[in-house]
Design a protein around this motif. Structure first.
Motif, PDB file in Angstrom:
ATOM      1  N   PRO A 146       0.812  -1.229   0.000  1.00  0.00           N
ATOM      2  CA  PRO A 146       0.000   0.000   0.000  1.00  0.00           C
ATOM      3  C   PRO A 146       0.839   1.271   0.000  1.00  0.00           C
ATOM      4  O   PRO A 146       0.396   2.302  -0.488  1.00  0.00           O
ATOM      5  N   ARG A 147       2.063   1.202   0.507  1.00  0.00           N
ATOM      6  CA  ARG A 147       2.931   2.386   0.518  1.00  0.00           C
ATOM      7  C   ARG A 147       3.199   2.889  -0.897  1.00  0.00           C
ATOM      8  O   ARG A 147       3.418   4.075  -1.119  1.00  0.00           O
ATOM      9  N   ASN A 148       3.169   1.966  -1.876  1.00  0.00           N
ATOM     10  CA  ASN A 148       3.447   2.373  -3.248  1.00  0.00           C
ATOM     11  C   ASN A 148       2.351   3.251  -3.841  1.00  0.00           C
ATOM     12  O   ASN A 148       2.534   3.841  -4.892  1.00  0.00           O
ATOM     13  N   TYR A 149       1.197   3.303  -3.189  1.00  0.00           N
ATOM     14  CA  TYR A 149       0.113   4.149  -3.688  1.00  0.00           C
ATOM     15  C   TYR A 149       0.175   5.566  -3.134  1.00  0.00           C
ATOM     16  O   TYR A 149      -0.462   6.466  -3.662  1.00  0.00           O
ATOM     17  N   LEU A 150       0.938   5.775  -2.057  1.00  0.00           N
ATOM     18  CA  LEU A 150       0.813   7.016  -1.288  1.00  0.00           C
ATOM     19  C   LEU A 150       1.118   8.266  -2.115  1.00  0.00           C
ATOM     20  O   LEU A 150       0.328   9.205  -2.141  1.00  0.00           O
TER      21      LEU A 150
END
Length: 335
Positions: free
Chosen positions: A241-245
DNA sequence: CATTCGTGAAGACGAAT
DNA sequence: ATTCGATTTCACGAATG
Protein backbone atom coordinates in the motif's frame (compact mmCIF):
# COMPACT_ATOMS: atom_id res chain seq x y z
CA UNK A 1 -6.02 16.72 -13.14
CA UNK A 2 -2.48 15.58 -12.47
CA UNK A 3 0.24 18.05 -13.21
CA UNK A 4 2.28 16.91 -16.14
CA UNK A 5 5.72 17.79 -17.32
CA UNK A 6 4.72 20.46 -19.81
CA UNK A 7 5.36 23.25 -17.33
CA UNK A 8 8.74 21.95 -16.31
CA UNK A 9 10.31 21.24 -19.66
CA UNK A 10 10.43 24.91 -20.60
CA UNK A 11 13.33 25.94 -18.42
CA UNK A 12 15.58 23.28 -19.86
CA UNK A 13 16.58 26.08 -22.21
CA UNK A 14 17.41 28.44 -19.39
CA UNK A 15 21.23 28.73 -19.39
CA UNK A 16 21.30 29.28 -15.62
CA UNK A 17 19.97 25.81 -15.03
CA UNK A 18 22.64 24.10 -17.03
CA UNK A 19 25.11 24.57 -14.20
CA UNK A 20 23.29 22.22 -11.86
CA UNK A 21 25.35 19.33 -10.58
CA UNK A 22 23.22 16.52 -11.93
CA UNK A 23 21.34 16.30 -15.21
CA UNK A 24 18.23 15.35 -13.24
CA UNK A 25 18.16 18.19 -10.76
CA UNK A 26 15.65 20.89 -11.53
CA UNK A 27 13.64 23.40 -9.62
CA UNK A 28 10.05 22.91 -8.54
CA UNK A 29 7.53 25.34 -10.03
CA UNK A 30 5.37 25.07 -6.97
CA UNK A 31 7.74 25.83 -4.13
CA UNK A 32 11.15 26.46 -5.69
CA UNK A 33 12.62 23.40 -3.98
CA UNK A 34 15.06 20.95 -5.51
CA UNK A 35 13.53 18.15 -7.44
CA UNK A 36 14.73 14.71 -6.62
CA UNK A 37 16.00 12.41 -9.25
CA UNK A 38 13.48 9.72 -9.93
CA UNK A 39 12.37 7.76 -6.90
CA UNK A 40 11.91 4.03 -6.87
CA UNK A 41 8.57 4.38 -8.66
CA UNK A 42 10.06 6.29 -11.57
CA UNK A 43 8.34 9.50 -10.62
CA UNK A 44 10.02 12.88 -10.43
CA UNK A 45 9.31 14.26 -7.00
CA UNK A 46 10.03 17.61 -5.37
CA UNK A 47 12.13 17.24 -2.25
CA UNK A 48 10.29 20.00 -0.42
CA UNK A 49 6.62 19.78 -1.23
CA UNK A 50 6.46 16.22 -2.58
CA UNK A 51 4.71 17.25 -5.75
CA UNK A 52 4.87 14.60 -8.44
CA UNK A 53 6.27 16.55 -11.36
CA UNK A 54 6.56 14.04 -14.11
CA UNK A 55 6.08 10.35 -14.28
CA UNK A 56 7.69 9.80 -17.63
CA UNK A 57 11.38 9.29 -17.55
CA UNK A 58 13.95 10.64 -19.93
CA UNK A 59 17.05 8.54 -20.45
CA UNK A 60 20.02 10.82 -19.87
CA UNK A 61 22.58 8.10 -20.51
CA UNK A 62 24.86 8.14 -23.52
CA UNK A 63 23.44 6.88 -26.77
CA UNK A 64 26.74 5.24 -27.61
CA UNK A 65 28.56 2.21 -26.31
CA UNK A 66 32.28 1.65 -26.59
CA UNK A 67 33.79 -1.79 -27.01
CA UNK A 68 37.34 -0.63 -27.51
CA UNK A 69 39.14 2.32 -26.04
CA UNK A 70 39.10 4.44 -29.18
CA UNK A 71 35.37 3.85 -29.52
CA UNK A 72 34.80 5.28 -26.08
CA UNK A 73 36.91 8.35 -26.60
CA UNK A 74 35.39 9.05 -29.96
CA UNK A 75 31.84 8.75 -28.64
CA UNK A 76 31.04 6.99 -31.83
CA UNK A 77 27.35 6.76 -32.45
CA UNK A 78 26.06 3.26 -32.96
CA UNK A 79 22.31 3.75 -32.64
CA UNK A 80 19.85 3.24 -29.83
CA UNK A 81 19.56 0.04 -27.81
CA UNK A 82 17.00 -2.55 -28.76
CA UNK A 83 13.49 -1.64 -27.72
CA UNK A 84 10.95 -4.23 -26.78
CA UNK A 85 8.08 -1.82 -27.33
CA UNK A 86 8.60 -1.48 -31.06
CA UNK A 87 7.35 -4.28 -33.18
CA UNK A 88 10.67 -4.63 -35.00
CA UNK A 89 12.61 -3.90 -31.79
CA UNK A 90 13.73 -0.63 -33.35
CA UNK A 91 16.17 -2.38 -35.61
CA UNK A 92 14.59 -1.87 -39.01
CA UNK A 93 16.16 0.35 -41.61
CA UNK A 94 14.29 3.22 -43.15
CA UNK A 95 15.11 4.87 -46.42
CA UNK A 96 15.11 8.63 -46.31
CA UNK A 97 12.41 10.28 -48.40
CA UNK A 98 14.68 13.01 -49.70
CA UNK A 99 16.10 12.29 -53.13
CA UNK A 100 19.62 13.24 -52.17
CA UNK A 101 22.76 11.32 -51.37
CA UNK A 102 24.67 11.64 -48.11
CA UNK A 103 26.39 14.79 -49.33
CA UNK A 104 23.08 16.46 -50.07
CA UNK A 105 23.41 16.29 -53.83
CA UNK A 106 20.27 15.50 -55.74
CA UNK A 107 20.19 12.10 -57.35
CA UNK A 108 20.15 11.40 -61.02
CA UNK A 109 16.79 10.47 -62.56
CA UNK A 110 17.89 6.85 -62.85
CA UNK A 111 18.91 6.66 -59.19
CA UNK A 112 15.72 8.37 -58.05
CA UNK A 113 13.65 5.66 -59.66
CA UNK A 114 15.81 3.01 -58.03
CA UNK A 115 15.30 4.56 -54.60
CA UNK A 116 11.56 4.78 -55.15
CA UNK A 117 11.44 1.06 -55.89
CA UNK A 118 13.55 0.27 -52.81
CA UNK A 119 11.33 2.38 -50.57
CA UNK A 120 8.23 0.64 -51.86
CA UNK A 121 9.60 -2.84 -51.20
CA UNK A 122 11.03 -1.87 -47.86
CA UNK A 123 7.60 -0.71 -46.75
CA UNK A 124 5.94 -3.85 -48.07
CA UNK A 125 8.45 -6.01 -46.26
CA UNK A 126 8.01 -4.21 -42.97
CA UNK A 127 4.24 -4.63 -42.95
CA UNK A 128 4.53 -8.05 -44.48
CA UNK A 129 2.72 -10.52 -42.37
CA UNK A 130 -0.48 -10.51 -40.39
CA UNK A 131 1.34 -11.26 -37.17
CA UNK A 132 3.61 -8.25 -37.59
CA UNK A 133 0.59 -6.03 -37.98
CA UNK A 134 -1.02 -7.59 -34.93
CA UNK A 135 2.08 -6.99 -32.86
CA UNK A 136 2.39 -3.42 -34.02
CA UNK A 137 -1.22 -2.68 -33.10
CA UNK A 138 -0.81 -4.36 -29.72
CA UNK A 139 2.41 -2.57 -28.83
CA UNK A 140 0.93 0.74 -29.94
CA UNK A 141 -1.88 0.10 -27.49
CA UNK A 142 0.56 -0.83 -24.73
CA UNK A 143 2.40 2.38 -25.40
CA UNK A 144 -0.81 4.44 -25.39
CA UNK A 145 -2.07 3.03 -22.11
CA UNK A 146 1.32 3.28 -20.40
CA UNK A 147 1.66 6.87 -21.45
CA UNK A 148 -1.86 7.75 -20.30
CA UNK A 149 -1.04 6.26 -16.90
CA UNK A 150 2.27 8.12 -16.67
CA UNK A 151 4.29 4.95 -16.41
CA UNK A 152 7.93 5.21 -17.24
CA UNK A 153 9.83 3.54 -20.04
CA UNK A 154 11.03 0.52 -18.14
CA UNK A 155 7.49 -0.39 -17.13
CA UNK A 156 6.26 0.00 -20.68
CA UNK A 157 9.00 -2.27 -21.94
CA UNK A 158 8.13 -4.84 -19.30
CA UNK A 159 4.53 -4.75 -20.50
CA UNK A 160 5.72 -5.20 -24.08
CA UNK A 161 7.79 -8.23 -23.14
CA UNK A 162 4.76 -9.67 -21.37
CA UNK A 163 2.65 -9.18 -24.47
CA UNK A 164 5.17 -11.00 -26.62
CA UNK A 165 5.15 -13.87 -24.14
CA UNK A 166 1.36 -13.94 -24.24
CA UNK A 167 1.58 -14.20 -28.00
CA UNK A 168 3.99 -17.11 -27.73
CA UNK A 169 1.68 -18.91 -25.33
CA UNK A 170 -1.40 -18.28 -27.43
CA UNK A 171 -3.16 -16.35 -24.70
CA UNK A 172 -4.70 -13.80 -27.05
CA UNK A 173 -7.19 -16.29 -28.44
CA UNK A 174 -10.69 -15.43 -27.23
CA UNK A 175 -9.63 -12.04 -25.92
CA UNK A 176 -9.27 -8.72 -27.64
CA UNK A 177 -5.89 -7.18 -28.26
CA UNK A 178 -6.98 -4.22 -26.15
CA UNK A 179 -7.83 -6.44 -23.18
CA UNK A 180 -4.54 -8.31 -23.22
CA UNK A 181 -2.56 -5.10 -23.72
CA UNK A 182 -4.32 -3.50 -20.74
CA UNK A 183 -3.74 -6.59 -18.62
CA UNK A 184 -0.04 -6.60 -19.54
CA UNK A 185 0.33 -2.95 -18.53
CA UNK A 186 -1.46 -3.65 -15.26
CA UNK A 187 0.82 -6.60 -14.55
CA UNK A 188 3.94 -4.66 -15.48
CA UNK A 189 2.97 -1.71 -13.29
CA UNK A 190 2.76 -4.06 -10.34
CA UNK A 191 5.99 -5.84 -11.16
CA UNK A 192 7.81 -2.53 -11.45
CA UNK A 193 6.44 -1.39 -8.10
CA UNK A 194 4.60 1.59 -9.50
CA UNK A 195 1.19 -0.06 -9.33
CA UNK A 196 -1.90 1.32 -10.96
CA UNK A 197 -5.29 0.05 -9.88
CA UNK A 198 -7.41 -2.07 -12.17
CA UNK A 199 -9.87 0.80 -12.20
CA UNK A 200 -7.23 3.26 -13.40
CA UNK A 201 -6.07 0.95 -16.15
CA UNK A 202 -9.63 0.24 -17.19
CA UNK A 203 -10.48 3.93 -17.39
CA UNK A 204 -7.83 4.62 -20.03
CA UNK A 205 -8.19 1.33 -21.85
CA UNK A 206 -10.49 0.72 -24.74
CA UNK A 207 -12.04 -2.31 -23.11
CA UNK A 208 -15.76 -1.86 -22.71
CA UNK A 209 -17.58 -3.35 -19.80
CA UNK A 210 -20.25 -5.77 -20.82
CA UNK A 211 -23.85 -4.61 -20.55
CA UNK A 212 -24.53 -7.20 -17.88
CA UNK A 213 -21.47 -6.20 -15.92
CA UNK A 214 -22.37 -3.95 -13.00
CA UNK A 215 -19.00 -4.12 -11.29
CA UNK A 216 -16.95 -0.92 -11.34
CA UNK A 217 -13.79 -2.57 -12.65
CA UNK A 218 -13.38 -4.49 -15.81
CA UNK A 219 -13.84 -8.17 -15.22
CA UNK A 220 -12.28 -8.78 -18.60
CA UNK A 221 -8.98 -7.14 -17.76
CA UNK A 222 -8.94 -8.81 -14.36
CA UNK A 223 -9.56 -12.27 -15.84
CA UNK A 224 -6.92 -11.69 -18.48
CA UNK A 225 -4.47 -10.59 -15.79
CA UNK A 226 -5.15 -13.73 -13.72
CA UNK A 227 -4.69 -15.90 -16.79
CA UNK A 228 -1.42 -14.19 -17.72
CA UNK A 229 0.00 -14.43 -14.21
CA UNK A 230 -0.97 -18.09 -14.08
CA UNK A 231 0.22 -19.15 -17.53
CA UNK A 232 3.49 -17.24 -17.38
CA UNK A 233 4.13 -18.51 -13.88
CA UNK A 234 4.44 -15.07 -12.36
CA UNK A 235 4.52 -15.00 -8.58
CA UNK A 236 2.56 -11.83 -8.00
CA UNK A 237 3.05 -10.37 -4.57
CA UNK A 238 0.23 -8.38 -3.04
CA UNK A 239 0.70 -4.68 -3.70
CA UNK A 240 2.46 -2.77 -0.96
CA UNK A 241 0.00 0.00 0.00
CA UNK A 242 2.93 2.39 0.52
CA UNK A 243 3.45 2.37 -3.25
CA UNK A 244 0.11 4.15 -3.69
CA UNK A 245 0.81 7.02 -1.29
CA UNK A 246 2.65 9.46 -3.56
CA UNK A 247 0.12 9.19 -6.32
CA UNK A 248 -2.91 9.34 -4.06
CA UNK A 249 -1.71 12.39 -2.15
CA UNK A 250 -0.92 14.16 -5.40
CA UNK A 251 -4.43 13.34 -6.62
CA UNK A 252 -5.99 15.34 -3.81
CA UNK A 253 -6.53 18.45 -5.86
CA UNK A 254 -6.65 20.87 -2.98
CA UNK A 255 -3.20 22.33 -2.45
CA UNK A 256 -1.64 20.18 0.24
CA UNK A 257 1.02 21.92 2.26
CA UNK A 258 4.09 19.93 3.25
CA UNK A 259 3.31 16.79 1.32
CA UNK A 260 6.41 14.85 2.52
CA UNK A 261 5.26 15.16 6.12
CA UNK A 262 1.87 13.79 5.20
CA UNK A 263 3.34 10.96 3.19
CA UNK A 264 5.91 9.89 5.76
CA UNK A 265 3.25 9.99 8.46
CA UNK A 266 1.03 7.79 6.31
CA UNK A 267 3.97 5.45 5.76
CA UNK A 268 4.54 5.16 9.49
CA UNK A 269 0.85 4.53 10.02
CA UNK A 270 1.00 1.64 7.58
CA UNK A 271 4.17 0.23 9.13
CA UNK A 272 2.54 0.29 12.54
CA UNK A 273 -0.50 -1.47 11.11
CA UNK A 274 1.65 -4.22 9.65
CA UNK A 275 3.20 -4.98 13.01
CA UNK A 276 -0.19 -5.79 14.44
CA UNK A 277 -1.11 -7.67 11.27
CA UNK A 278 -4.04 -5.32 10.83
CA UNK A 279 -3.39 -5.13 7.11
CA UNK A 280 -4.07 -8.82 6.46
CA UNK A 281 -7.05 -9.37 4.23
CA UNK A 282 -7.66 -5.70 3.49
CA UNK A 283 -7.42 -4.17 0.06
CA UNK A 284 -4.12 -2.29 -0.40
CA UNK A 285 -5.93 0.73 -1.87
CA UNK A 286 -8.24 0.86 1.13
CA UNK A 287 -5.29 0.74 3.51
CA UNK A 288 -3.43 3.45 1.62
CA UNK A 289 -6.47 5.74 1.52
CA UNK A 290 -7.29 5.16 5.19
CA UNK A 291 -3.67 5.75 6.20
CA UNK A 292 -3.66 9.03 4.30
CA UNK A 293 -6.83 10.18 6.03
CA UNK A 294 -5.41 9.08 9.38
CA UNK A 295 -2.28 11.11 8.59
CA UNK A 296 -4.47 14.09 7.68
CA UNK A 297 -6.08 13.90 11.12
CA UNK A 298 -2.77 13.32 12.89
CA UNK A 299 -1.21 16.40 11.30
CA UNK A 300 -4.31 18.57 11.81
CA UNK A 301 -5.15 19.22 8.21
CA UNK A 302 -8.44 20.45 6.87
CA UNK A 303 -9.15 17.86 4.22
CA UNK A 304 -12.44 15.98 4.18
CA UNK A 305 -13.10 12.28 3.95
CA UNK A 306 -14.95 12.99 0.72
CA UNK A 307 -11.90 14.49 -0.95
CA UNK A 308 -9.67 11.67 0.18
CA UNK A 309 -12.20 9.15 -1.07
CA UNK A 310 -12.46 10.80 -4.48
CA UNK A 311 -8.71 11.10 -4.93
CA UNK A 312 -8.16 7.43 -4.14
CA UNK A 313 -11.22 5.72 -5.61
CA UNK A 314 -11.96 4.24 -2.21
CA UNK A 315 -15.37 4.75 -0.62
CA UNK A 316 -15.83 7.06 2.33
CA UNK A 317 -17.26 4.18 4.28
CA UNK A 318 -14.14 2.10 3.91
CA UNK A 319 -11.98 4.99 5.08
CA UNK A 320 -14.33 5.46 8.05
CA UNK A 321 -14.07 1.79 8.90
CA UNK A 322 -10.30 1.83 9.23
CA UNK A 323 -8.74 5.19 9.99
CA UNK A 324 -9.53 5.16 13.72
CA UNK A 325 -7.89 1.82 14.25
CA UNK A 326 -4.91 2.94 12.17
CA UNK A 327 -4.54 6.10 14.26
CA UNK A 328 -4.72 4.06 17.47
CA UNK A 329 -2.04 1.57 16.50
CA UNK A 330 0.14 4.42 15.24
CA UNK A 331 -0.20 6.33 18.50
CA UNK A 332 0.58 3.24 20.56
CA UNK A 333 3.64 2.69 18.44
CA UNK A 334 4.89 6.21 19.09
CA UNK A 335 5.24 5.55 22.82
C1' DC B 1 -25.60 23.94 7.02
C1' DA B 2 -21.59 20.93 6.25
C1' DT B 3 -19.41 17.15 7.75
C1' DT B 4 -18.98 12.95 10.03
C1' DC B 5 -20.80 8.69 11.71
C1' DG B 6 -23.43 4.28 11.80
C1' DT B 7 -26.43 0.95 9.65
C1' DG B 8 -28.42 -2.86 6.79
C1' DA B 9 -28.48 -4.81 2.21
C1' DA B 10 -25.88 -6.51 -1.50
C1' DG B 11 -21.90 -7.96 -4.24
C1' DA B 12 -17.28 -10.05 -4.73
C1' DC B 13 -13.77 -12.97 -3.01
C1' DG B 14 -11.13 -16.71 -0.75
C1' DA B 15 -11.13 -20.64 2.16
C1' DA B 16 -13.37 -24.56 3.67
C1' DT B 17 -16.74 -28.17 3.08
C1' DA C 1 -20.68 -26.68 -6.47
C1' DT C 2 -22.04 -24.68 -2.25
C1' DT C 3 -21.40 -22.48 2.14
C1' DC C 4 -19.32 -19.37 5.13
C1' DG C 5 -16.98 -15.35 6.86
C1' DA C 6 -14.69 -11.00 6.09
C1' DT C 7 -14.43 -6.96 3.33
C1' DT C 8 -16.17 -3.26 0.53
C1' DT C 9 -19.62 -0.34 -1.31
C1' DC C 10 -24.16 1.94 -1.65
C1' DA C 11 -28.05 4.52 0.08
C1' DC C 12 -29.91 6.53 3.76
C1' DG C 13 -30.63 8.94 8.04
C1' DA C 14 -28.88 10.42 12.53
C1' DA C 15 -25.47 12.88 15.20
C1' DT C 16 -22.14 16.47 15.64
C1' DG C 17 -20.14 21.10 15.40
Amino acid sequence: MTRQSTETTSHTHNPNEQQSDSPNSRVCDECGGRINSTDSHGELICNDCGLVISESEIDHGPEWRGFETEDKTEHRRVGPPMREDMYDKGLATDIDWRDTDTNGNTLSERNRQRMNRLRKWNKRYKKKSQSDRHLKKALDEVRRISSALGLHTQTRETASVLYRQCLDKDLIKGRSIETVAAACVYTASRQCESPRTLEQVHRVSRVHTQQTDHSPVSTRINRAYCKIADELGLAMEPVDPRNYLNRFVTNIDQHVTNQPELITTAQDVLTAAEETQYHVGKAPTTLAASAIYAAIRLTDRDIQQKETAEATDVSEVSIRNHYRKLMDTYNQNQQ
